[in-house]
Design an enzyme around this catalytic site. Sequence first.
Site, mmCIF file in Angstrom:
data_model
loop_
_atom_site.group_PDB
_atom_site.id
_atom_site.type_symbol
_atom_site.label_atom_id
_atom_site.label_comp_id
_atom_site.label_asym_id
_atom_site.label_seq_id
_atom_site.Cartn_x
_atom_site.Cartn_y
_atom_site.Cartn_z
ATOM 1 C CB ALA A 66 -0.892 -0.023 1.234
ATOM 2 N N GLY A 110 0.691 -4.981 1.022
ATOM 3 C CA GLY A 110 -0.508 -5.060 0.192
ATOM 4 C C GLY A 110 -0.247 -5.705 -1.159
ATOM 5 C CD GLU A 113 -2.059 -7.538 3.136
ATOM 6 O OE1 GLU A 113 -1.721 -6.393 2.763
ATOM 7 O OE2 GLU A 113 -2.594 -7.762 4.230
ATOM 8 C CD GLU A 133 1.845 -5.397 5.701
ATOM 9 O OE1 GLU A 133 2.649 -6.296 6.042
ATOM 10 O OE2 GLU A 133 1.056 -5.523 4.753
HETATM 11 N N1 CAA Z 1 4.639 3.103 -0.733
HETATM 12 C C1 CAA Z 1 5.049 4.231 -1.301
HETATM 13 N N2 CAA Z 1 6.220 4.360 -1.957
HETATM 14 C C2 CAA Z 1 7.001 3.252 -2.047
HETATM 15 C C3 CAA Z 1 6.617 2.022 -1.484
HETATM 16 C C4 CAA Z 1 5.371 1.969 -0.799
HETATM 17 N N3 CAA Z 1 4.901 0.828 -0.268
HETATM 18 N N4 CAA Z 1 7.606 1.122 -1.723
HETATM 19 C C5 CAA Z 1 8.548 1.767 -2.422
HETATM 20 N N5 CAA Z 1 8.196 3.054 -2.628
HETATM 21 C C6 CAA Z 1 8.940 4.105 -3.331
HETATM 22 C C7 CAA Z 1 10.130 4.579 -2.510
HETATM 23 O O1 CAA Z 1 9.721 5.537 -1.568
HETATM 24 C C8 CAA Z 1 11.008 5.135 -3.583
HETATM 25 O O2 CAA Z 1 10.527 6.417 -3.936
HETATM 26 P P1 CAA Z 1 11.589 7.631 -4.175
HETATM 27 O O3 CAA Z 1 12.407 7.195 -5.354
HETATM 28 O O4 CAA Z 1 10.689 8.809 -4.459
HETATM 29 O O5 CAA Z 1 12.386 7.759 -2.931
HETATM 30 C C9 CAA Z 1 10.764 4.224 -4.771
HETATM 31 O O6 CAA Z 1 9.518 3.558 -4.494
HETATM 32 C C10 CAA Z 1 11.823 3.162 -4.913
HETATM 33 O O7 CAA Z 1 11.971 2.509 -3.660
HETATM 34 P P2 CAA Z 1 13.385 2.272 -2.945
HETATM 35 O O8 CAA Z 1 14.334 3.381 -3.288
HETATM 36 O O9 CAA Z 1 13.118 2.025 -1.502
HETATM 37 O O10 CAA Z 1 13.849 0.943 -3.710
HETATM 38 P P3 CAA Z 1 14.790 -0.209 -3.159
HETATM 39 O O11 CAA Z 1 15.042 -1.091 -4.326
HETATM 40 O O12 CAA Z 1 15.935 0.350 -2.405
HETATM 41 O O13 CAA Z 1 13.891 -0.994 -2.063
HETATM 42 C C11 CAA Z 1 11.874 -2.044 -1.280
HETATM 43 C C12 CAA Z 1 12.742 -1.681 -2.482
HETATM 44 C C13 CAA Z 1 12.580 -3.071 -0.400
HETATM 45 C C14 CAA Z 1 10.587 -2.642 -1.831
HETATM 46 C C15 CAA Z 1 11.563 -0.778 -0.446
HETATM 47 O O14 CAA Z 1 11.075 0.224 -1.321
HETATM 48 C C16 CAA Z 1 10.537 -0.975 0.629
HETATM 49 O O15 CAA Z 1 10.842 -1.509 1.671
HETATM 50 N N6 CAA Z 1 9.277 -0.523 0.390
HETATM 51 C C17 CAA Z 1 8.218 -0.570 1.364
HETATM 52 C C18 CAA Z 1 7.655 -1.982 1.508
HETATM 53 C C19 CAA Z 1 6.567 -1.993 2.566
HETATM 54 O O16 CAA Z 1 6.765 -1.649 3.711
HETATM 55 N N7 CAA Z 1 5.347 -2.413 2.163
HETATM 56 C C20 CAA Z 1 4.211 -2.498 3.051
HETATM 57 C C21 CAA Z 1 3.394 -1.256 2.983
HETATM 58 S S1 CAA Z 1 2.093 -1.199 4.203
HETATM 59 C C22 CAA Z 1 0.818 -2.103 3.553
HETATM 60 O O17 CAA Z 1 0.915 -2.652 2.467
HETATM 61 C C23 CAA Z 1 -0.444 -2.171 4.385
HETATM 62 C C24 CAA Z 1 -1.429 -3.208 3.970
HETATM 63 O O18 CAA Z 1 -1.357 -4.339 4.393
HETATM 64 C C25 CAA Z 1 -2.539 -2.886 3.073
#
Ligand code: CAA
Length: 259
Positions: A66, A110, A113, A133
């Site tokens: 998400a 998400g 999911e 999360e």
């Molecule tokens: N939401 C918004 N933006 C996201 C995102 C997310 N879930 N995941 C990645 N991005 C964005 C980053 O902020 C980044 O943006 P910028 O270039 O503007 O800084 C861009 O995508 C690229 O990401 P990274 O630079 O972090 O890329 P990476 O290759 O170094 O890492 C990754 C990749 C491991 C997937 C890392 O991006 C990450 O950990 N993302 C978050 C994953 C996460 O926590 N997901 C769960 C979300 S909560 C949820 O989903 C609730 C639910 O159950 C419904």
Amino acid sequence: MAHEFIQVRTEAGKVGIVQLDRPKQLNALNEPLMDELGAALKAFDADPAIGCMIVTGSEKAFAAGADIGAMAGYSFADTYGRDYITRNWETVRTIRKPVIAAVSGFALGGGCELAMMCDFIIAADNARFGQPEIKLGIIPGAGGTQRLPRAVGKAKAMDMALTGRMMDAAEAERSGLVSRVVAVDKLMDEALGAALVICEFSQLATMAAKESVNRAFESGLSDGVMFERRLFHALFATADQKEGMDAFVNKRKPHFQNR
Ligand code: CAA
């Protein structure tokens, strides 16, 4: 309908494909994207020419979860009051025709999911699944704590939900989260091949098979078997049952007409 966050196309006139398309955010799932995805799947579901759908992302990310930026400012009123997740994500669950998730790269939070809401997952060998999360001070909110244990068992589901670690494609296949793993450059061919096989069958039978398998997660064994038995009996009222069995008996290819 114009789309901002997804691309929609059909293959061979019978497979509906939705590709998530927010590359800079690794397909992070915001509200408009989920609205677009739900509407596209519903349109395919209503189109008699379409027999199966595929949801996919990019090579780097199916979806990284998400949209954290959007969620960061949400209050209880924003989430509960506007029925966050339930309002539009759950549309995926209401689709009656088969939906395959073709997952390459990250399927996190998400994203994992969403893949699990589909009927089965075909993964590229670079796929990484996770429910991170917990690192954000929340828990999975789109069914992860419920569908993951049903797919991989309590031990691995707890491990993933509590540590936030990722599972690679090999572990995901070993654990029963995905049905097949293929080389990343073969992912869409494999998913399309599976979808085209499904499209050959009676839509009445494929919808019934999907509904019946899904029932296994909603009922006890006796009720589930009874549900299956009734659908099985009902299919004998279809022209497609006559056609399928006549074709077998007469050693010819069946021609199903979805009636
Ligand atoms: N939401 C918004 N933006 C996201 C995102 C997310 N879930 N995941 C990645 N991005 C964005 C980053 O902020 C980044 O943006 P910028 O270039 O503007 O800084 C861009 O995508 C690229 O990401 P990274 O630079 O972090 O890329 P990476 O290759 O170094 O890492 C990754 C990749 C491991 C997937 C890392 O991006 C990450 O950990 N993302 C978050 C994953 C996460 O926590 N997901 C769960 C979300 S909560 C949820 O989903 C609730 C639910 O159950 C419904």
